[in-house]
Write a protein that holds these residues in place. Structure first.
Motif, PDB file in Angstrom:
ATOM      1  N   ASP B 432      -6.334 -11.598 -21.026  1.00 48.97           N
ATOM      2  CA  ASP B 432      -6.511 -13.010 -20.732  1.00 48.97           C
ATOM      3  C   ASP B 432      -7.312 -13.119 -19.435  1.00 48.97           C
ATOM      4  OD1 ASP B 432      -6.220 -15.706 -20.823  1.00 48.97           O
ATOM      5  OD2 ASP B 432      -4.265 -15.704 -19.830  1.00 48.97           O
ATOM      6  N   ASN B 434      -9.342 -15.178 -16.526  1.00 51.39           N
ATOM      7  CA  ASN B 434      -9.531 -16.471 -15.867  1.00 51.39           C
ATOM      8  C   ASN B 434     -10.411 -16.292 -14.641  1.00 51.39           C
ATOM      9  OD1 ASN B 434      -7.963 -18.639 -17.189  1.00 51.39           O
ATOM     10  ND2 ASN B 434      -6.311 -17.143 -16.921  1.00 51.39           N
ATOM     11  N   GLY B 435     -11.160 -17.324 -14.343  1.00 55.89           N
ATOM     12  CA  GLY B 435     -11.944 -17.310 -13.112  1.00 55.89           C
ATOM     13  C   GLY B 435     -13.105 -16.342 -13.144  1.00 55.89           C
ATOM     14  N   GLY B 482      -3.374  -9.992 -17.728  1.00 57.85           N
ATOM     15  CA  GLY B 482      -4.169 -11.086 -17.182  1.00 57.85           C
ATOM     16  C   GLY B 482      -5.093 -10.583 -16.096  1.00 57.85           C
ATOM     17  N   ASN B 484      -7.444 -12.408 -13.254  1.00 59.42           N
ATOM     18  CA  ASN B 484      -7.684 -13.731 -12.709  1.00 59.42           C
ATOM     19  C   ASN B 484      -8.386 -13.578 -11.371  1.00 59.42           C
ATOM     20  OD1 ASN B 484      -7.578 -16.454 -12.311  1.00 59.42           O
ATOM     21  ND2 ASN B 484      -5.507 -16.451 -11.471  1.00 59.42           N
ATOM     22  N   TYR B 486      -9.991 -15.913  -7.991  1.00 53.13           N
ATOM     23  CA  TYR B 486     -10.220 -17.206  -7.347  1.00 53.13           C
ATOM     24  C   TYR B 486     -10.488 -16.999  -5.861  1.00 53.13           C
ATOM     25  CZ  TYR B 486      -5.224 -16.557  -6.287  1.00 53.13           C
ATOM     26  OH  TYR B 486      -4.022 -16.043  -5.880  1.00 53.13           O
ATOM     27  N   GLU B 495      -6.374 -10.954  -9.424  1.00 54.15           N
ATOM     28  CA  GLU B 495      -5.023 -10.614  -9.853  1.00 54.15           C
ATOM     29  C   GLU B 495      -5.061  -9.854 -11.171  1.00 54.15           C
ATOM     30  OE1 GLU B 495      -2.600 -14.422  -7.991  1.00 54.15           O
ATOM     31  OE2 GLU B 495      -3.062 -14.347 -10.137  1.00 54.15           O
ATOM     32  N   THR B 579       2.482  -8.684 -10.973  1.00 54.58           N
ATOM     33  CA  THR B 579       1.161  -9.170 -10.598  1.00 54.58           C
ATOM     34  C   THR B 579       0.693  -8.377  -9.383  1.00 54.58           C
ATOM     35  OG1 THR B 579       1.654 -11.383 -11.383  1.00 54.58           O
ATOM     36  CG2 THR B 579      -0.180 -11.167  -9.857  1.00 54.58           C
ATOM     37  N   ARG B 581      -2.016  -8.224  -6.636  1.00 54.35           N
ATOM     38  CA  ARG B 581      -2.959  -9.182  -6.071  1.00 54.35           C
ATOM     39  C   ARG B 581      -3.874  -8.467  -5.084  1.00 54.35           C
ATOM     40  NH1 ARG B 581       0.617 -13.054  -4.889  1.00 54.35           N
ATOM     41  NH2 ARG B 581       0.421 -13.928  -6.974  1.00 54.35           N
TER      42      ARG B 581
END
Lengths: 122, 786, 102
Positions: B432, B434-435, B482, B484, B486, B495, B579, B581
Motif C-alpha cells: 500500500d 502513499n505519498g 505500507g 508512506n 510525507y 514509513e 511502523t 519511521r
C-alpha cells in the motif's frame, strides 16, 4: 551485398531459430552467446543491425550495447533489444546505452523478421 | 526464464499504478489547470498504457487509449480548456481503463456492456477532437469496432465530406536525434514498400541547412506520403514502432473526413503551412477538395486575426479566415509546446552538484561580505548586503528544488519486491503506497533504496504472520505492507509499516540480555528495547530465513540512515504491527542554521530543529543544578551542556577559588547590560567554586542561554554561552579522522573564515531522550516497588 | 551542361551514411572551397541513407549560397534507388541515368 546482422543471446536454440529466419530472408548472421563474446566479435566489420538479449551471463546486453556504441564502427548501428520486461527502467537504461528498438520475448520468427526489416531490408 | 504472462502481469500492475497516478492528477488538475506537470502526468499515464497495451497486442485498449491521448494532446497544446466536465470525462475514461485492465488480468475480452460504455466515452472524447461520432449501424464485434474507431476507412458508402482518394496519408517528422539513434528514416519508408505502394511522396528538405551549417549527424528531413495498401492502420503504425519516440507520425486513412485533414494542418508547425499544397501534390487531396474544405469551414470562423499570415495562403488558394485562425492557433500551440518541452531538460547530475556547490561557496562569500558590511557600518552597504543575502537565499532555494525528485519511482520498485517475496515466502502480501509524490533530494533518494529494501524484507519475513496465524488472530489472510512518505518540519518521513505480529518485546530483551547487550537488571523503555534490533549482530528470528538474512542488516540500515543525517525509530504494537519511521533531511547540501557560541567555539544548530531560545533565571538554574533536566514551564526538559560535552575550556570561568573574583568581575562587565540582578555573595561564590561539583553554578547564575531543539517528537535543551543568530550554512562532511565523532554531523566555514561544527541534533536528542526514558521507567519501577 | 575548367572533382566512395557523414562533410566543404565549379562523383557509393541524402541537399544549398556550381554525377544504384524513393531527383536537377522506365 547481403546485410550483416549480429544476434546475441545465451539461448542457443533462440539464436538458431532467429538465424534460420534471417538467413532465409537473405541476411548474413553472426552469432554470439553473451555480451562478452559479442564484444570480442566486433572486429570492425560492418554490421547493419545488432539484436541483443538483455539478461545474459558474463556481460548483460545493456553493458554490451553501451560498450559497442563506444566503438566508431558501431556508434550508429541500430540495436534491437530482446526483453521480457516492459519495464521503463530497463528501457531507459537501454535507451541511454543506445538501444532504441525493443522486441518482447517470446516472439515468433516472423515477428522478428518484421521487426528487423523495419530497420534494415535485406 | 520469464514468459509473456509475467510481462503481462507487470503491465497490469504498472497500468493500475498509472491509473492511480492519473486519478490523483485529475483530481489535482481542476485546482491548477495551468500546471504542466500535472497535465503531463495524465498524458503520460494514457500514453504509457497505450504503448504497453500495444506491446501485448491488446488492441481494444490501444485504440480506446489512443482517442483519449489525442484529446489530452489537444489539452496540452492549449486547444481544449480544462473544465470540470472534461475532468469528469477523464475520470470516467480512467475508470473504464481500469475495467479493461481488470479484464486483461482475468484474461477475458471486454463484454458487450463494457464495450458499449467504452464506445460512449469515445464518442464524447471525439467531440473534443472536432469529430462527429460515427454512425454505428447494427451490432459489431467489440474488437473490430474499437479498432476501427479512428481509422474509419469507410470503404463502403462514402459520406459527403470524405476525400476522394484511396490512399492513406502519412505525415512524418523525425527528431534531430533519430540518425544518431541508429534509425534511418528512409528505412521505415522502404519498409512501407513491403506491404503497399508509395503512390506519392514529398520529401521536405527545406529544413536542411547549407553544408557549412549542417550537423551531419542530425536529421532534418520530413515526409508527406500518399500510401496505397490493403493493410490496416495498426500495420502502418507498426512500421514506425521503433521511432515512435523519435518522430511525429500522423496517419490518416483513405476517405478521411476533410475535418481530419484540417486537424492535421493544425497539428503541424506554422512554417509548414504549405501543407495544404503538399497534400494536393501527394494526391491525397484534390485541389477542388482543398478549396471545398476551406470554403465550407469559412462560415464558422471569426475573422479577426487574418492579417499577418494570410498573404502566403492568399497567393496560393482561396484562403479562408478559418484556416488562418487555425494557423494562428497552431503557432500558439507550437510555442506552448516548445515552452513545455523547455521545462524538461535533462541535466547531468554532476553539473547540478557543481552548481549547488558553487552556490554554497556563494553563500559563504555573501555571509563574509555581510559581516564586513556590518563592521564598516555604512547604511547603504548594509542594505545592499542584506538584499544580496536575500537574493542568494532565493537562488539557493531554487537550486535545491532542482535536485528534488519524487520518491514514487523508488516506491514503485517495491511492488515487484513485494510480489516476488510474497511468492517466495508463501505469504499473500499487498503493498500500500502513499505519498509517492513527496519530493526529496535526489542523493537521498538514491541512498535510501537499500535501507528501505531491508526494512521491507524484514517486515515481510518477520512481521507478517503466516495466513493461519493471521486468521486465528482475526486479521485478513492478506498481509499489508505500507510505504508512506510525507514532509514534516524540514524533514521527509518515510514509513515502512506492516500489519503483522509486532515486535516481541520480551524476546528482544531476553536476546539482548543473552548477548550481553544490556544487563539483566537494566530498566529499558519500550523504544529502547525496540532500538536493540538495530544493534550489530542482533536477530530474533527463531527461524533464520535466507531472505532477510541472519540478523545482518538492521545495524547497517541504521548506519546508512544516520550517514544521511537521518534517524529511524520504531513503533510497535504486539499483535497489530510495526511502523518503522525513517526521518531524513530534505537535502544534504545546505541548511539554515542557528549559530551559537560556547567558549571560543561556534556551533551550528539546524534551524528547523530549533523550537525556541530561553534564558534560564537564577531560580531555574539553581533548581536544575546537579540534574540533567530542568523545568520549562512545567515540562521536563532534558538538557546538555555543550561545554561539558565537547570539553571546551573556558578562560572566563574560575577554575579555583583564588581567581573567582576576577572571573566574576570580568563576567560582571560582560553581563552589565543584561537585566541580571542576581549575583552571588563572594562567600557563596567562593564556596561554590571550591566545590568542583558545584563550580559550574557560577556560570548559570548569570543566566544561561538554552536552545530548545526538537527532533522526532523529543525535545532537549542545549546550554550555550552565546546566541549568534540565524545563519545559512553549507554542510561539509567531516573527514575520516573525525568520522563518528559524537554529536557532530559536519562542519562549515563561517564568513570570517572560522570553522563552526554542525551539531548532530538527532544524535543529541536521542542521547538525552534515552536518558529520560530510562529515568521514567526507573521511576515507574520505584512506584511499583513501593 | 558540359565540363568547364577549372573544375574540381570529388569522388564519394563506399558508405555515404551516418557513419561517414561527418568525414564526407569535411571533404565536401573542402571541395566546395577549392573551385567555382564542382562535380561530385557518386558512382562508387555503395550505401546511402538519410544522412548522405541530407549532405547532398546541404551541399547543393551551400553551393547556391556561394554562387558556385555543384553537380552530382554517375549516381550509383544505391543513390538512384534513394532519390527514387524520396522523389528528390528533380530537387537536384542533375541528369540521372534512367535504368528502367517506370
Amino acid at each position: 551485398m547481403a546485410k550483416n546482422i549480429m544476434i546475441v543471446d545465451d539461448s542457443a536454440s533462440l539464436r538458431q531459430v532467429v538465424g534460420i529466419a534471417l538467413r532465409g530472408a537473405g541476411y548474413d548472421v553472426v552469432e554470439a552467446c553473451d555480451g562478452k563474446d559479442a564484444l570480442n566479435k566486433l572486429d570492425g566489420r560492418k554490421l547493419h543491425l545488432i539484436i541483443s538479449d538483455v539478461n545474459m551471463p558474463n556481460m548483460d546486453g545493456i553493458s554490451f550495447v553501451k560498450a559497442a556504441k563506444q566503438l566508431p564502427a558501431y556508434k550508429f548501428t541500430p540495436v534491437i533489444m530482446l526483453t521480457t520486461e516492459a519495464g521503463n527502467d530497463m528501457k531507459q537504461q537501454g535507451q541511454a546505452a543506445g538501444a532504441k528498438a525493443w522486441v518482447v520475448k517470446p516472439f515468433q520468427p516472423a515477428q522478428m523478421l518484421t521487426a528487423v526489416s523495419k530497420l534494415v531490408l535485406p | 526464464m520469464m514468459n509473456m504472462d509475467d510481462a503481462l502481469n507487470t503491465f497490469i500492475i504498472e497500468g493500475r499504478e498509472l491509473l492511480e497516478q492519473m486519478e490523483e492528477a485529475l483530481l489535482r488538475i481542476e485546482q491548477m489547470p495551468d500546471d504542466a506537470d500535472t497535465l503531463n502526468a495524465i498524458f503520460r499515464a494514457a500514453h504509457t498504457i497505450k504503448g504497453s497495451a500495444g506491446l501485448f497486442g491488446i488492441d481494444h485498449m490501444v485504440s480506446f487509449t489512443h482517442v483519449a491521448e489525442s484529446v489530452l494532446d489537444k489539452v496540452r497544446g492549449g486547444l481544449v480548456p480544462i473544465d470540470s466536465e472534461l475532468v469528469a470525462l477523464f475520470l470516467a475514461v480512467r475508470d473504464h481503463l481500469s475495467l479493461l485492465i481488470d479484464g486483461v488480468a482475468a484474461a477475458t475480452e471486454p463484454d458487450v456492456e463494457t464495450t458499449r460504455a467504452g464506445e460512449k466515452l469515445v464518442d464524447k472524447l471525439r467531440t473534443y477532437l472536432g469529430q462527429k461520432p460515427p454512425v454505428v449501424s447494427g451490432p459489431q464485434t467489440p474488437v473490430e469496432h474499437v479498432a476501427d474507431l479512428e481509422a474509419e476507412p469507410g470503404r463502403g458508402a462514402r459520406s459527403g465530406d470524405g476525400v476522394h482518394t484511396d490512399n492513406w496519408h502519412i505525415s512524418l517528422r523525425f527528431s534531430p536525434d533519430v540518425l544518431r539513434n541508429g534509425m534511418d528514416p528512409l528505412a521505415f519508408i522502404r519498409y512501407l514498400g513491403t506491404f503497399g505502394r508509395i503512390a506519392h511522396i514529398v520529401t521536405l528538405a527545406d529544413k536542411v541547412p547549407s553544408l557549412s551549417a549542417l550537423d551531419p549527424e542530425a536529421s532534418y528531413l520530413g515526409f508527406e506520403i500518399g500510401f496505397h495498401t490493403d493493410a490496416d492502420k495498426a500495420t502502418i503504425e507498426g512500421a514506425f514502432e521503433f521511432v515512435r519516440d523519435d518522430a511525429q507520425i500522423y496517419i490518416l486513412p483513405p476517405h478521411s473526413k476533410i475535418s481530419q485533414y484540417q486537424d492535421l494542418i493544425e497539428r503541424l508547425p506554422p512554417e509548414e503551412l504549405l501543407l495544404g499544397e503538399i497534400l494536393v501534390r501527394c494526391g491525397t487531396l484534390s485541389r477542388a477538395e482543398l478549396a471545398d474544405a476551406l470554403r465550407r469551414q469559412s462560415g464558422q470562423g471569426e475573422t479577426e486575426s487574418q492579417q499577418p499570415i494570410g498573404e502566403m495562403l492568399v497567393e496560393q488558394h482561396s484562403v479562408s479566415p478559418r484556416v488562418v485562425e487555425a494557423a494562428l492557433d497552431k503557432q500558439k500551440q507550437v510555442k506552448e509546446q516548445r515552452s513545455s518541452e523547455g521545462s524538461l531538460i535533462r541535466v547531468n547530475a554532476d553539473k547540478l552538484d557543481e552548481h549547488i556547490n558553487l552556490i554554497g561557496e556563494l553563500i559563504i562569500a555573501t555571509a563574509g561580505a555581510s559581516l564586513i558590511a556590518q563592521n564598516v557600518n555604512i547604511p547603504e552597504l548594509n542594505e545592499a548586503a542584506a538584499r544580496l543575502s536575500r537574493l542568494v537565499e532565493e537562488v539557493r532555494d531554487s537550486a535545491l528544488t532542482l535536485r528534488m525528485v519524487q520518491i514514487g519511482a523508488t516506491f514503485t520498485k517495491f511492488q515487484r519486491i513485494v510480489r516476488d517475496m510474497s511468492a517466495e515466502l508463501g505469504k499473500d502480501i499487498r503493498l500500500d503506497i502513499n505519498g509517492a509524490e513527496t519530493e526529496l533530494d535526489k542523493t537521498v533518494v538514491e541512498k535510501i533504496g537499500d535501507p528501505l529494501t531491508h526494512l521491507m524484507r524484514n517486515a515481510m519475513d518477520h512481521g507478517i504472520e503466516p495466513a493461519e496465524v493471521r486468521l486465528a488472530r482475526g486479521k485478513p489472510a492478506q498481509g499489508t505492507i505500507g510505504l508512506n512518505a510525507y514532509h514534516d518540519s524540514g524533514s521527509i518521513v518515510i514509513e515502512v509499516s506492516d500489519d503483522g505480529g509486532g515486535l516481541p518485546k520480551q524476546r528482544i530483551l531476553a536476546k539482548a540480555i543473552e548477548r550481553g547487550l544490556v544487563g539483566p537488571e537494566q530498566q529499558l523503555s519500550d523504544s529502547e528495547i525496540y532500538d536493540l534490533i538495530f544493534e550489530p549482530g542482533f536477530s530474533t528470528a527463531e527461524q533464520v530465513s535466507n531472505l532477510s538474512g541472519r540478523g545482518v542488516g538492521m545495524d547497517v540500515v541504521r548506519r546508512n540512515i544516520t550517514a544521511l543525517r537521518g534517524s529511524v525509530d520504531i513503533q510497535s504494537r504486539e499483535g497489530a504491527g510495526v511502523t518503522m519511521r525513517i526521518r531524513l533531511p530534505l537535502t544534504l547540501a545546505i541548511i539554515d542554521g542557528f549559530l551559537v557560541g560556547v567558549g571560543g567555539s561556534s556551533f551550528v544548530v539546524p534551524l528547523d530543529m530549533v523550537v525556541e531560545c530561553v534564558e534560564l533565571s537564577a531560580q531555574e538554574t539553581e533548581a536544575a543544578q546537579g540534574r540533567d533536566h530542568l523545568n520549562l514551564r512545567g515540562e521536563v526538559l532534558p538538557f546538555i551542556r555543550l561545554k561539558q560535552l565537547f570539553d571546551i575550556s573556558e578562560p572566563a570561568v574560575a577554575s579555583n577559588a583564588g581567581e573567582t573574583e576576577d572571573g566574576l568581575e570580568a563576567d560582571k562587565l560582560s553581563w552589565r547590560n543584561r537585566s541580571t540582578s542576581s549575583l552571588l555573595t563572594q562567600e557563596g561564590a567562593a564556596a561554590l567554586a571550591s566545590d568542583p561539583e558545584l563550580a559550574f553554578l557560577l556560570n548559570p547564575v548569570k543566566r544561561e542561554n538554552v536552545v530548545v531543539v526538537q527532533y522526532a517528537g523529543h525535545r532537549a535543551g542545549l546550554v550555550v554561552d552565546r546566541l549568534m543568530g540565524e545563519f545559512q550554512t553549507v554542510i561539509r562532511p567531516l573527514g575520516q579522522v573525525f568520522h563518528g565523532l559524537d554529536g557532530i554531523s559536519g562542519f562549515t566555514i563561517l564568513g570570517n573564515g572560522n570553522v563552526a561544527l554542525i551539531l548532530d541534533v538527532a544524535g543529541l536528542v536521542r542521547r538525552v531522550s534515552g536518558r529520560e526514558g530510562r529515568r521514567n521507567s526507573k521511576a515507574m519501577s520505584y512506584v511499583s516497588s513501593e | 551542361m558540359t565540363t568547364a575548367a577549372p573544375l574540381h572533382c570529388l569522388a564519394i566512395t563506399g558508405e555515404f551514411t551516418i557513419f561517414t557523414a561527418a568525414a564526407w562533410r569535411e571533404q565536401m566543404l573542402a571541395a566546395l572551397a577549392a573551385a567555382d565549379e564542382i562535380e561530385m562523383d557518386l558512382s562508387q557509393v555503395s550505401e546511402i541513407d538519410s544522412a548522405g541524402l541530407q549532405l547532398m541537399v546541404a551541399a547543393k544549398r551551400e553551393a547556391t549560397e556561394q554562387g558556385k556550381v555543384l553537380r552530382f554525377s554517375g549516381h550509383s544504384a544505391a543513390v538512384l534507388d534513394t532519390l527514387d524513393l524520396t522523389d528528390l531527383s528533380a530537387h537536384f536537377g542533375d541528369p540521372v541515368l534512367i535504368h528502367s522506365a517506370d
